[in-house]
Design an enzyme around this catalytic site. Sequence first.
Site, short mmCIF file in Angstrom:
data_model
loop_
_atom_site.label_atom_id
_atom_site.label_comp_id
_atom_site.label_asym_id
_atom_site.label_seq_id
_atom_site.Cartn_x
_atom_site.Cartn_y
_atom_site.Cartn_z
N GLY A 153 28.29 4.05 4.06
CA GLY A 153 27.01 4.01 3.21
C GLY A 153 25.92 3.10 3.67
N GLU A 211 33.74 2.83 6.94
CA GLU A 211 34.02 4.18 7.52
C GLU A 211 32.49 4.79 7.37
OE1 GLU A 211 36.90 5.91 5.16
OE2 GLU A 211 35.83 5.93 3.26
N GLY A 262 28.95 6.98 8.09
CA GLY A 262 28.85 8.53 8.48
C GLY A 262 27.33 8.47 9.03
N ARG A 263 26.26 8.54 8.11
CA ARG A 263 25.19 8.54 8.31
C ARG A 263 24.22 7.73 9.50
NH1 ARG A 263 21.47 11.29 4.63
NH2 ARG A 263 22.79 10.99 3.04
N CYS A 293 11.22 31.80 1.50
CA CYS A 293 10.33 32.16 0.38
C CYS A 293 10.82 31.47 -0.79
CB CYS A 293 10.55 33.74 0.07
SG CYS A 293 10.51 34.86 1.55
N TYR A 329 23.90 14.86 7.86
CA TYR A 329 23.72 15.44 6.65
C TYR A 329 22.79 16.44 7.02
CZ TYR A 329 26.91 11.91 4.97
OH TYR A 329 27.88 11.12 5.09
C1 LIG Z 1 30.37 10.13 2.34
C2 LIG Z 1 31.65 8.92 2.54
C3 LIG Z 1 31.46 8.17 3.63
C4 LIG Z 1 30.19 7.99 4.43
O1 LIG Z 1 29.12 7.86 3.71
P1 LIG Z 1 27.73 7.47 4.77
O2 LIG Z 1 26.70 7.19 3.54
O3 LIG Z 1 27.41 8.81 5.36
O4 LIG Z 1 27.88 6.19 5.59
C5 LIG Z 1 32.47 7.18 3.69
N1 LIG Z 1 33.54 7.30 2.76
C6 LIG Z 1 33.59 8.05 1.82
C7 LIG Z 1 34.76 8.05 0.89
C8 LIG Z 1 32.64 9.04 1.69
O5 LIG Z 1 32.55 9.88 0.68
#
Ligand SMILES: *Cc1c(COP(=O)(O)O)cnc(C)c1O
Length: 422
Positions: free
Chosen positions: A250, A284, A286-287, A371, A400
Amino acid sequence: MLTRETVRPMPGEPTVPARVRELAERLGREGTALPAYIYDLDGLDAHAAAIRAALPSAVELCYAVKANPDPAVLRVVNRHANGLEIASGGELAHVTAAVPGARVTFGGPGKTPAELAAAIRQGVARFHVESPHELRLLGAAAAAADRTASVLLRVNLPFDASPGAAGDLVMGGGPTPFGMDPGLLDDCARWLASGSREAGAVELRGLHAHLASGLDAAAALAAASRVLDFARRWCASHGVRNPEVNLGGGMAVDYQHPRERFDWAAYGRGLGQAARHGETLRIEPGRAVTAYCGWYVTRVLDVKPSHGKTFAVLAGGTHHLRTPAAKGHDQPFAILPLAASATGENSETWPYDWPRPAMEPGRVTLVGQLCTPKDVLARDVQAPGLRAGDLVAFGMAGAYAWNISHHSFLMHPPPAFHYVGA
Ligand SMILES: *Cc1c(COP(=O)(O)O)cnc(C)c1O
């Protein structure tokens, strides 16, 4: 009299790395080669290394595969990570093939018995369990395979971790399908102490919490400290020694300011101060790991006015890059103008005997070929002069982006994928 425009914050322009720009311009000259995704693996490698270096060595870094599961991206990230977090049987099979030997953690709601059994067979390192029912399914799958499943229980704590910005994804702090209220954790602990063979096949290692996305370093540290307070007390009172606490992902990505980054140094310092001997902290994201490495490069097909506004129609659209539609923002972009030698009306890139559609510097809405009025990549944003044939490189398209897009809507061809560096 003209009515005054409402003031809308404009996304900053991302810096296109030289090798990305060169490749984009080469693809642009090839006529049919766009739209395309370009992944800057050198940039990703350096960025992931910087994240790792900013974290104390005691903090483990996992990458949330759902942000971008591209195999080349996964392999680069995994050089710097302690593991990959998957959230489905599909991601499990994909990661096992793409990054053999990677340490895998398995989270996400609604895990099926078949997925759990496959994950046990593959030797998944940690399961993040979302409910008492799922814990029993996991225990049954592990017992049936004569294996032990290592578990973090996912908790949904009653506080609001989100700074509340629009577009944030709140995944805890209130009613959500994710994780367990503290009372359900206690139900899990009772079942684990039941002495059954299935319960004996589960080893409880600690807790997991992923409460929101879009957190800056201060908000993420504040959330981490509350999660840690709870986790330490809960684990101590349930006999979990040397607990592991997964603090989730997050970390914020600011699409308005493409050159800024989450303050990993401050976050790392804060986690270093919070960590205690004998426990394992894990994150953990991601983004914030992969957003910056992806570029969606396309071409202006047409430019036209409509009731006082200007629209540029681009090849491709939100069926390739859904991020701006999903997040409700303007995707940051850079214009790569046609080479001066190709700007003539009768040059080989403009075989027609009428002028190129074009606009003077000003506001423009960049749309795709779908469209639907929702196919907007950036709305009413300032642009230098723009003409059919110019290239547009959308930045921050590495998370994403392609993998959350509705690829088959309208049946346009898919983009090509290219990589620079390794
Ligand atoms: C989506 C998710 C993440 C990654 O979130 P980001 O906003 O991409 O950093 C980590 N842990 C869990 C459980 C998630 O669902």
